[in-house]
Scaffold this motif. Structure first.
Motif, PDB file in Angstrom:
ATOM      1  N   GLY A 130       2.692  -0.137 -39.329  1.00  0.00           N
ATOM      2  CA  GLY A 130       1.311   0.342 -39.386  1.00  0.00           C
ATOM      3  C   GLY A 130       0.415  -0.200 -38.287  1.00  0.00           C
ATOM      4  N   ALA A 131       0.985  -1.014 -37.390  1.00  0.00           N
ATOM      5  CA  ALA A 131       0.160  -1.607 -36.322  1.00  0.00           C
ATOM      6  C   ALA A 131       0.059  -0.650 -35.137  1.00  0.00           C
ATOM      7  N   TYR A 132      -0.900  -0.924 -34.271  1.00  0.00           N
ATOM      8  CA  TYR A 132      -0.979  -0.198 -33.008  1.00  0.00           C
ATOM      9  C   TYR A 132      -0.253  -1.009 -31.932  1.00  0.00           C
ATOM     10  N   PRO A 133       0.324  -0.342 -30.927  1.00  0.00           N
ATOM     11  CA  PRO A 133       1.081  -1.068 -29.903  1.00  0.00           C
ATOM     12  C   PRO A 133       0.297  -2.214 -29.277  1.00  0.00           C
ATOM     13  N   TRP A 134      -1.006  -1.990 -29.050  1.00  0.00           N
ATOM     14  CA  TRP A 134      -1.793  -3.024 -28.373  1.00  0.00           C
ATOM     15  C   TRP A 134      -2.026  -4.255 -29.245  1.00  0.00           C
ATOM     16  N   GLN A 135      -1.640  -4.185 -30.514  1.00  0.00           N
ATOM     17  CA  GLN A 135      -1.746  -5.364 -31.377  1.00  0.00           C
ATOM     18  C   GLN A 135      -0.474  -6.222 -31.308  1.00  0.00           C
ATOM     19  N   LEU A 136       0.512  -5.764 -30.525  1.00  0.00           N
ATOM     20  CA  LEU A 136       1.802  -6.450 -30.450  1.00  0.00           C
ATOM     21  C   LEU A 136       1.982  -7.131 -29.093  1.00  0.00           C
ATOM     22  N   SER A 137       2.872  -8.138 -29.075  1.00  0.00           N
ATOM     23  CA  SER A 137       3.201  -8.795 -27.805  1.00  0.00           C
ATOM     24  C   SER A 137       4.022  -7.845 -26.936  1.00  0.00           C
ATOM     25  N   GLY A 138       4.188  -8.216 -25.656  1.00  0.00           N
ATOM     26  CA  GLY A 138       4.979  -7.388 -24.738  1.00  0.00           C
ATOM     27  C   GLY A 138       6.405  -7.185 -25.232  1.00  0.00           C
ATOM     28  N   GLY A 139       7.016  -8.284 -25.695  1.00  0.00           N
ATOM     29  CA  GLY A 139       8.388  -8.194 -26.178  1.00  0.00           C
ATOM     30  C   GLY A 139       8.498  -7.283 -27.393  1.00  0.00           C
ATOM     31  N   MET A 140       7.483  -7.361 -28.281  1.00  0.00           N
ATOM     32  CA  MET A 140       7.487  -6.500 -29.479  1.00  0.00           C
ATOM     33  C   MET A 140       7.294  -5.034 -29.082  1.00  0.00           C
ATOM     34  N   GLN A 141       6.455  -4.801 -28.105  1.00  0.00           N
ATOM     35  CA  GLN A 141       6.248  -3.413 -27.658  1.00  0.00           C
ATOM     36  C   GLN A 141       7.549  -2.838 -27.072  1.00  0.00           C
ATOM     37  N   GLN A 142       8.291  -3.702 -26.361  1.00  0.00           N
ATOM     38  CA  GLN A 142       9.546  -3.198 -25.810  1.00  0.00           C
ATOM     39  C   GLN A 142      10.536  -2.918 -26.946  1.00  0.00           C
ATOM     40  N   ARG A 143      10.477  -3.724 -28.004  1.00  0.00           N
ATOM     41  CA  ARG A 143      11.321  -3.448 -29.184  1.00  0.00           C
ATOM     42  C   ARG A 143      10.961  -2.093 -29.800  1.00  0.00           C
ATOM     43  N   VAL A 144       9.665  -1.794 -29.813  1.00  0.00           N
ATOM     44  CA  VAL A 144       9.245  -0.489 -30.353  1.00  0.00           C
ATOM     45  C   VAL A 144       9.851   0.627 -29.492  1.00  0.00           C
ATOM     46  N   ALA A 145       9.808   0.424 -28.175  1.00  0.00           N
ATOM     47  CA  ALA A 145      10.378   1.442 -27.277  1.00  0.00           C
ATOM     48  C   ALA A 145      11.882   1.603 -27.545  1.00  0.00           C
ATOM     49  N   ILE A 146      12.554   0.491 -27.815  1.00  0.00           N
ATOM     50  CA  ILE A 146      13.991   0.561 -28.115  1.00  0.00           C
ATOM     51  C   ILE A 146      14.197   1.244 -29.470  1.00  0.00           C
ATOM     52  N   ALA A 147      13.340   0.908 -30.453  1.00  0.00           N
ATOM     53  CA  ALA A 147      13.437   1.541 -31.777  1.00  0.00           C
ATOM     54  C   ALA A 147      13.269   3.057 -31.652  1.00  0.00           C
ATOM     55  N   ARG A 148      12.353   3.454 -30.791  1.00  0.00           N
ATOM     56  CA  ARG A 148      12.129   4.897 -30.623  1.00  0.00           C
ATOM     57  C   ARG A 148      13.399   5.569 -30.090  1.00  0.00           C
ATOM     58  N   ALA A 149      14.052   4.891 -29.134  1.00  0.00           N
ATOM     59  CA  ALA A 149      15.299   5.443 -28.597  1.00  0.00           C
ATOM     60  C   ALA A 149      16.385   5.471 -29.671  1.00  0.00           C
ATOM     61  N   VAL A 150      16.463   4.414 -30.466  1.00  0.00           N
ATOM     62  CA  VAL A 150      17.509   4.308 -31.494  1.00  0.00           C
ATOM     63  C   VAL A 150      17.298   5.354 -32.590  1.00  0.00           C
ATOM     64  N   ALA A 151      16.048   5.547 -32.996  1.00  0.00           N
ATOM     65  CA  ALA A 151      15.738   6.497 -34.073  1.00  0.00           C
ATOM     66  C   ALA A 151      16.177   7.908 -33.698  1.00  0.00           C
ATOM     67  N   TYR A 152      16.178   8.182 -32.421  1.00  0.00           N
ATOM     68  CA  TYR A 152      16.549   9.505 -31.925  1.00  0.00           C
ATOM     69  C   TYR A 152      18.051   9.759 -32.074  1.00  0.00           C
ATOM     70  N   GLU A 153      18.789   8.727 -32.416  1.00  0.00           N
ATOM     71  CA  GLU A 153      20.256   8.766 -32.552  1.00  0.00           C
ATOM     72  C   GLU A 153      20.923   9.367 -31.312  1.00  0.00           C
ATOM     73  N   PRO A 154      20.668   8.751 -30.151  1.00  0.00           N
ATOM     74  CA  PRO A 154      21.220   9.339 -28.926  1.00  0.00           C
ATOM     75  C   PRO A 154      22.709   9.062 -28.795  1.00  0.00           C
ATOM     76  N   GLU A 155      23.373   9.928 -28.063  1.00  0.00           N
ATOM     77  CA  GLU A 155      24.766   9.647 -27.685  1.00  0.00           C
ATOM     78  C   GLU A 155      24.774   8.782 -26.434  1.00  0.00           C
ATOM     79  N   VAL A 156      23.740   8.979 -25.616  1.00  0.00           N
ATOM     80  CA  VAL A 156      23.651   8.241 -24.356  1.00  0.00           C
ATOM     81  C   VAL A 156      22.285   7.569 -24.282  1.00  0.00           C
ATOM     82  N   LEU A 157      22.305   6.276 -23.990  1.00  0.00           N
ATOM     83  CA  LEU A 157      21.064   5.510 -23.866  1.00  0.00           C
ATOM     84  C   LEU A 157      20.951   5.022 -22.423  1.00  0.00           C
ATOM     85  N   LEU A 158      19.870   5.417 -21.760  1.00  0.00           N
ATOM     86  CA  LEU A 158      19.649   5.029 -20.366  1.00  0.00           C
ATOM     87  C   LEU A 158      18.525   4.005 -20.345  1.00  0.00           C
TER      88      LEU A 158
END
Ligand SMILES: Nc1ncnc2c1ncn2[C@@H]1O[C@H](COP(=O)(O)OP(=O)(O)OP(=O)(O)O)[C@@H](O)[C@H]1O
Length: 273
Positions: A130-158
């Protein structure tokens, strides 16, 4: 499953002619984790954009599952270095993660929520939905970006230097996260970095690029144990051998030759100091 064939990219315009990559050929098997390492400005981002279908090669081609890439291929997710620019600040974390899933018309709303929860859990961010990205640290924001990629269930991750902007401890944690997700999800990962240690620690194979005009200088199999941790893996003599070899290749590339070349034949890795 992923073939880069004789890829060349020249940027033209405004009186400039920049040959970003000259001739790149390499392949990834399904389920491999391959790191591409090369000096700054050698065209790593250019390569990744061509693989992601975001940039058209001048010549050569990228082939994914037998299909030539001419636009963003389905089943592919990209994580960029600039997490700050890849997340929408006005959307909560859960909505940022869910956004690409909305393209998948067959995925129901309930399933989308489930995938988002699972992805946030996988990256250790259950409490931040429920947080906004700007309420998170840089490392946490990058985790969100990774979560977004993972949620998409990709076959290929770049991944394009995704940890270049975070501190060393966070970076170590995120590197372990990538290896864990790769092992759990069976996804094919192409990871771009300029950091030799990161390439050897993460990869099952390392593709070493030369400096400009860029070609594939060398490909090394990383025969370190599958279970890696920063304390023990980095203290392993084999890790040191491999990073030395990659370093030497990059230095040799700057001089315009291979480590072997006419000067000295390449030593088998197991005989290296
Ligand atoms: N849109 C563009 N227009 C013109 N030249 C470009 C463009 N994008 C990149 N270049 C040039 O292409 C070359 C390779 O750039 P690229 O960003 O792909 O390298 P890189 O290896 O990712 O660099 P770094 O490690 O510093 O991030 C550089 O000389 C760069 O100036």
């Amino acid at each position: 499953m992923l073939d880069v064939r004789a890829l060349r990219k020249v940027y033209e315009g405004h009186g400039r002619h920049v040959e970003a990559v000259r001739d790149l050929t390499f392949s990834l098997d399904a389920g491999e984790l391959v790191c591409v390492v090369g000096p700054s400005g050698c065209g790593k981002t250019t390569l990744l954009k061509c693989v992601a279908g975001l940039l058209e090669p001048t010549s050569g081609e990228v082939v994914l599952r037998g299909q030539r890439v001419t636009g963003p291929p389905p089943g592919t997710a990209v994580v960029f270095q600039e997490y700050g620019r890849s997340l929408f600040p006005w959307m909560r974390v859960r909505d940022n993660v869910e956004l690409p899933l909305r393209q998948k018309k067959h995925v129901t709303k309930a399933r989308r929520r489930e995938l988002v929860e699972h992805a946030l859990h996988a990256v250790g961010l259950d409490d931040t939905a429920g947080a906004y990205p700007w309420q998170l640290s840089g490392g946490m924001q990058q985790r969100v970006a990774i979560a977004r990629a993972v949620a998409y269930e990709p076959e290929v991750l770049l991944m394009d230097e995704p940890f270049a902007a975070v501190d060393a401890q966070t970076r170590a944690d995120l590197e372990d996260l990538v290896r864990r997700l790769w092992q759990e999800l069976g996804v094919t990962v192409l990871f771009i970095t300029h950091d030799i240690d990161e390439a050897v620690y993460l990869g099952e194979r390392v593709v070493v690029l030369s400096s400009s005009p860029t070609v594939v200088q060398e490909q090394l199999t990383v025969d370190l144990p599958a279970r890696r941790d920063h304390l023990h893996t980095r203290a392993d003599p084999r890790f040191t051998q491999l990073r030395t070899r990659v370093y030497e290749e990059i230095q040799a590339a700057k001089r315009g030759g291979g480590v072997g070349g006419a000067v000295a034949p390449p030593q088998p890795l197991d005989k290296m100091p």
